[in-house]
Design an enzyme around this catalytic site. Structure first.
Site, PDB file in Angstrom:
ATOM      1  N   SER A  29      -1.203  -0.598   7.399  1.00  0.00           N
ATOM      2  CA  SER A  29      -2.563  -0.826   7.880  1.00  0.00           C
ATOM      3  C   SER A  29      -2.909  -2.299   7.736  1.00  0.00           C
ATOM      4  O   SER A  29      -2.411  -2.984   6.830  1.00  0.00           O
ATOM      5  CB  SER A  29      -3.571   0.001   7.063  1.00  0.00           C
ATOM      6  OG  SER A  29      -4.903  -0.388   7.354  1.00  0.00           O
TER       7      SER A  29
ATOM      8  N   TYR B  98      -6.941   1.781  -1.118  1.00  0.00           N
ATOM      9  CA  TYR B  98      -6.176   1.882   0.129  1.00  0.00           C
ATOM     10  C   TYR B  98      -5.445   0.582   0.440  1.00  0.00           C
ATOM     11  O   TYR B  98      -4.263   0.590   0.828  1.00  0.00           O
ATOM     12  CB  TYR B  98      -7.125   2.251   1.260  1.00  0.00           C
ATOM     13  CG  TYR B  98      -6.461   2.457   2.593  1.00  0.00           C
ATOM     14  CD1 TYR B  98      -5.493   3.452   2.766  1.00  0.00           C
ATOM     15  CD2 TYR B  98      -6.819   1.692   3.704  1.00  0.00           C
ATOM     16  CE1 TYR B  98      -4.892   3.658   4.004  1.00  0.00           C
ATOM     17  CE2 TYR B  98      -6.233   1.900   4.942  1.00  0.00           C
ATOM     18  CZ  TYR B  98      -5.263   2.877   5.079  1.00  0.00           C
ATOM     19  OH  TYR B  98      -4.675   3.078   6.313  1.00  0.00           O
TER      20      TYR B  98
ATOM     21  N   LYS C 205      -1.318   0.130   0.800  1.00  0.00           N
ATOM     22  CA  LYS C 205      -0.623  -0.336   2.002  1.00  0.00           C
ATOM     23  C   LYS C 205       0.077  -1.673   1.767  1.00  0.00           C
ATOM     24  O   LYS C 205       1.134  -1.938   2.363  1.00  0.00           O
ATOM     25  CB  LYS C 205      -1.607  -0.431   3.166  1.00  0.00           C
ATOM     26  CG  LYS C 205      -2.115   0.930   3.646  1.00  0.00           C
ATOM     27  CD  LYS C 205      -0.972   1.877   4.021  1.00  0.00           C
ATOM     28  CE  LYS C 205      -1.476   3.141   4.704  1.00  0.00           C
ATOM     29  NZ  LYS C 205      -0.376   4.082   5.031  1.00  0.00           N
TER      30      LYS C 205
END
Length: 256
Positions: free
Chosen positions: A147, A160, A164
């Site tokens: 991402s 998050y 990633k």
């Protein structure tokens, strides 16, 4: 050299995780259109059964293996069934993963660790289990779906983004471990219009996103699938250990 064979996956066999909807579904269908047989993995059997039916309608083979990628036994079964039923394993798309925003004053450490684990460990484990089969087949390629959050600094995305970023660095390192026979790359999608995004995509938020996107539109799952096809194909035979941004040109967070 003819151009079309550079993008052909004829004779290839792929595993795609998170293949029931969104980006994973688009990847599975595009790989099949390029000539690959596909093993589909996701939690919901009905979703992957529907994708498998579409792939078979193209004249390709497909199997649907439901289960949780966090369960190593599920991954073992997925790889074993792929080789047994489709004949070999040469391509892997690690698409399963994700997380929402988090409040760093409220998210417990165990929950933070869970986000890291879900986005990194299944990909690591599937690569580990797949590489021997890829080598036996003469080589292979892996694409990890990361991402743009991995390279952005933004509020309430510490879990998050860290997950990633870890996936990106793991990609770079495993490319060193498993070359030259197996290529390993990652893709950083920007904002992609999927069912998961729909509840958050208010008209006002959409306009803000469009205003900050040089290409002038939000991404579609097929935009990511096309990049996956490229990285899996002979056209990318001299590319490994790289992270490709597919984001419409956005260089700063635009989800607010």
């Amino acid at each position: 050299m003819s151009t079309l064979p550079l993008f052909s996956l004829a004779g290839q066999v792929a595993i795609v995780t998170g293949a029931g909807r969104g980006i994973g579904r688009a990847c599975a269908l595009m790989l099949a259109e390029a000539g690959a047989d596909v093993a589909l993995a996701a939690r919901t059997q009905a979703d992957i059964d529907a994708v498998a039916a579409q792939i078979r309608s193209m004249g390709r083979k497909a199997i649907a293996v439901a289960g949780d990628v966090n369960d190593e036994a599920t991954l073992e079964t997925l790889v074993a069934r792929t080789v047994a039923e489709l004949g070999k394993l040469t391509l892997l798309v690690n698409n399963a993963g994700g997380a929402g925003p988090n409040d760093p004053l409220k998210m417990p450490g165990a929950e933070f660790a869970g986000v890291l684990a879900w986005n990194v460990v299944p990909a690591y484990t599937l690569i580990q289990k797949s590489v021997p089969h890829m080598r036996a087949a003469g080589g292979g390629a892996v694409v990890n779906i990361s991402s743009v959050a991995a390279r952005y600094a933004q509020k309430y995305f510490s879990a998050y983004s860290a997950a990633k970023a870890a996936l990106n660095q793991m990609t770079r390192n495993l490319a060193q471990d498993f070359g030259p026979g197996v290529r390993i790359n990652a893709i950083e999608p920007g904002t992609i219009e999927t069912e998961a995004l729909a509840p958050y995509l208010t008209p006002e938020r959409r306009q803000r996103m469009l205003a900050s996107t040089p290409i002038g539109r939000l991404g579609q799952p097929e935009d990511i699938a096309a990049a996956v096809l490229f990285l899996c194909s002979p056209a990318a035979s001299w590319i490994t250990g790289k992270v490709l941004g597919v984001d419409g040109g956005v260089e700063a967070p635009n989800f607010s």
